[in-house]
Write an enzyme that holds these catalytic residues in place. Structure first.
Site, PDB file in Angstrom:
ATOM      1  CD  GLU A   1      -5.076 -13.102   3.021  1.00 45.16           C
ATOM      2  OE1 GLU A   1      -4.058 -12.414   2.885  1.00 45.16           O
ATOM      3  OE2 GLU A   1      -5.973 -12.832   3.858  1.00 45.16           O
TER       4      GLU A   1
ATOM      5  CE  LYS B   1       1.043 -10.508   7.379  1.00 39.50           C
ATOM      6  NZ  LYS B   1       0.006 -10.936   8.340  1.00 39.50           N
TER       7      LYS B   1
ATOM      8  CG  HIS C   1     -18.916   2.227 -21.409  1.00 37.78           C
ATOM      9  ND1 HIS C   1     -19.410   2.502 -22.664  1.00 37.78           N
ATOM     10  CD2 HIS C   1     -19.983   2.271 -20.567  1.00 37.78           C
ATOM     11  CE1 HIS C   1     -20.717   2.723 -22.585  1.00 37.78           C
ATOM     12  NE2 HIS C   1     -21.090   2.579 -21.321  1.00 37.78           N
TER      13      HIS C   1
END
EC number: 5.3.1.9
Length: 407
Positions: free
Chosen positions: A252, A395, A279
């Site tokens: 961000e 938003k 792994h």
């Protein structure tokens, strides 16, 4: 805390520029001063929470929750904490219901955190919890002074604490946002801040941490187009949620338009935990596209004293090399072996951070180190580390969609 760089980065002019820039911005960016703050008001407020409270719940998302979660989960395994921390971080109804089943509402204190005071996710959850527990004394609100949440808290005569001025959400963990829930759980927040202050003083007063931070920041910025993915490979399960915090901080803060051009830039963060991700992800790091830099984080002393028994197993005699080795030694040997193998490749930028132990001081140091590094890289990449216009656009769109459902 020690930082060793395996790559070479000597750009004294760029280093001097970066240092001067963030030294100057201390006057307007609030997180720099948090290690020096007087936390007496927070401690005194925490003392007022009834002893009958057994659980602390954060209702918040992103910067309102990730930092406290990272610290809590780091120190919890080695501390006998007096309260349990839970978090509502998602509007996932299954997650909400699962968390509610784990707590007793009558012995829980809720901390509702929203810097803006209007975070949709936070208030969706708060409204639901409040419908179950409409006792305003069970809540503490943390927000910006003068925000809609502040006005609501004043209206209903609720307890409210404030985010310090000019402290962005993802840089707020060392403020009341993180300190209140942590001290309520019994974590030594004074030591946490001392760890952060040690890094601050070392960097700004030409101590041992200044050179590696500057060199590392310059390397990342100058090579951001080639090595545009940065991986933390942390060799401790206790750092899992620190990696989540870092992903938000890095992504961000650095994924932006440049201030003086039309270019989009950024460094993509990835959090890995060793040895299990050896792994899953190590193959890609070793033989995949050369677009990744890697920071290994090790813990010098886990202080557990666990040793592999001196036992020989039929048909598995080759594994007797493990006998009598401590798990501290084994996990760091695994980390060192991966570092050596990647360093041998010759074209993968790597560095390592050695943390002395698992405690509040150590995680405070690591958090402040990464906040400084983020500010330095942002300055050198010519972006504003402290805004998030891409997030804000989402938003706005969400609120428009919600408004349409009411028509």
């Amino acid at each position: 805390m020690k930082n060793r760089l395996y790559f070479v980065s000597n750009h004294p002019k760029a280093q001097a520029h970066a240092f001067q820039a963030i030294e100057n911005e201390q006057d307007k960016i609030g997180y720099y001063t948090l290690p020096d703050q007087d936390i007496t008001p927070i401690l005194e407020y925490a003392d007022k929470i009834p002893q009958s409270v057994e659980s602390i719940v954060i209702i918040g998302i992103g910067g309102s929750s990730l930092g406290a979660k990272a610290i809590y989960e780091f120190v919890k395994p080695v501390n006998d904490l007096k309260r349990t921390l839970y978090l509502f971080e998602s509007t996932d109804p299954i997650d909400i219901n699962t968390t509610l089943k784990q707590i007793d509402l009558d012995t829980t204190h809720f901390i509702v955190i929203s810097k803006s005071g209007t975070t949709v996710e936070t208030f969706a959850i708060y409204k639901y919890v409040y419908s179950l527990l409409p006792k305003i004394s069970a809540y503490t609100f943390i927000t910006d002074q003068g925000s809609p949440l502040d006005k609501y808290a004043q209206e209903v005569n609720a307890n409210v604490l404030y985010v310090p001025q000019n402290v962005g959400g993802r840089f707020s963990v060392l403020s009341s946002v993180g300190l209140l829930p942590l001290v309520l759980c019994g974590i030594d927040v004074t030591s946490l801040l001392e760890g952060a202050k040690r890094i601050k003083e070392s960097f700004f007063e030409q101590g041992y941490m200044q050179e590696p931070l500057l060199k590392k920041a310059v390397f990342y910025a100058k090579n951001h187009a080639r090595y545009n993915i940065n991986c933390i490979f942390a060799y401790s399960e206790s750092l899992k949620y620190f990696c989540e915090w870092y992903v938000q901080l890095w992504g961000e803060s650095l994924g932006k338009h440049q201030r003086h051009s039309a270019f989009h830039v950024g460094l993509t963060p990835i959090g890995l935990i060793g040895p299990k991700d050896q792994h899953s992800f190590l193959q890609l790091l070793t033989d995949g596209t050369r677009d990744k830099s890697i920071t290994f984080i090790k813990i010098e002393n886990f202080e557990e004293g666990m040793t592999i028994p001196d036992i020989s197993l039929p048909h598995l005699e080759s594994l007797d090399i493990l006998n009598s080795i401590s798990f501290d030694t084994l996990i760091n040997m695994q980390c060192d072996s991966v570092i050596e193998s990647l360093d041998h490749e010759g074209d993968i930028p790597i560095d390592s951070i050695m943390l002395p132990k698992v405690d509040a001081y150590t995680i405070g140091s690591l958090i402040y180190y990464y906040e400084l590094l983020t500010s330095l890289v942002a300055e050198l990449m010519d972006v504003n580390a402290y805004d998030q216009p891409g997030v804000e656009n989402g938003k706005v769109i969400l609120k428009k969609k919600l408004q349409k459902t009411k028509r």
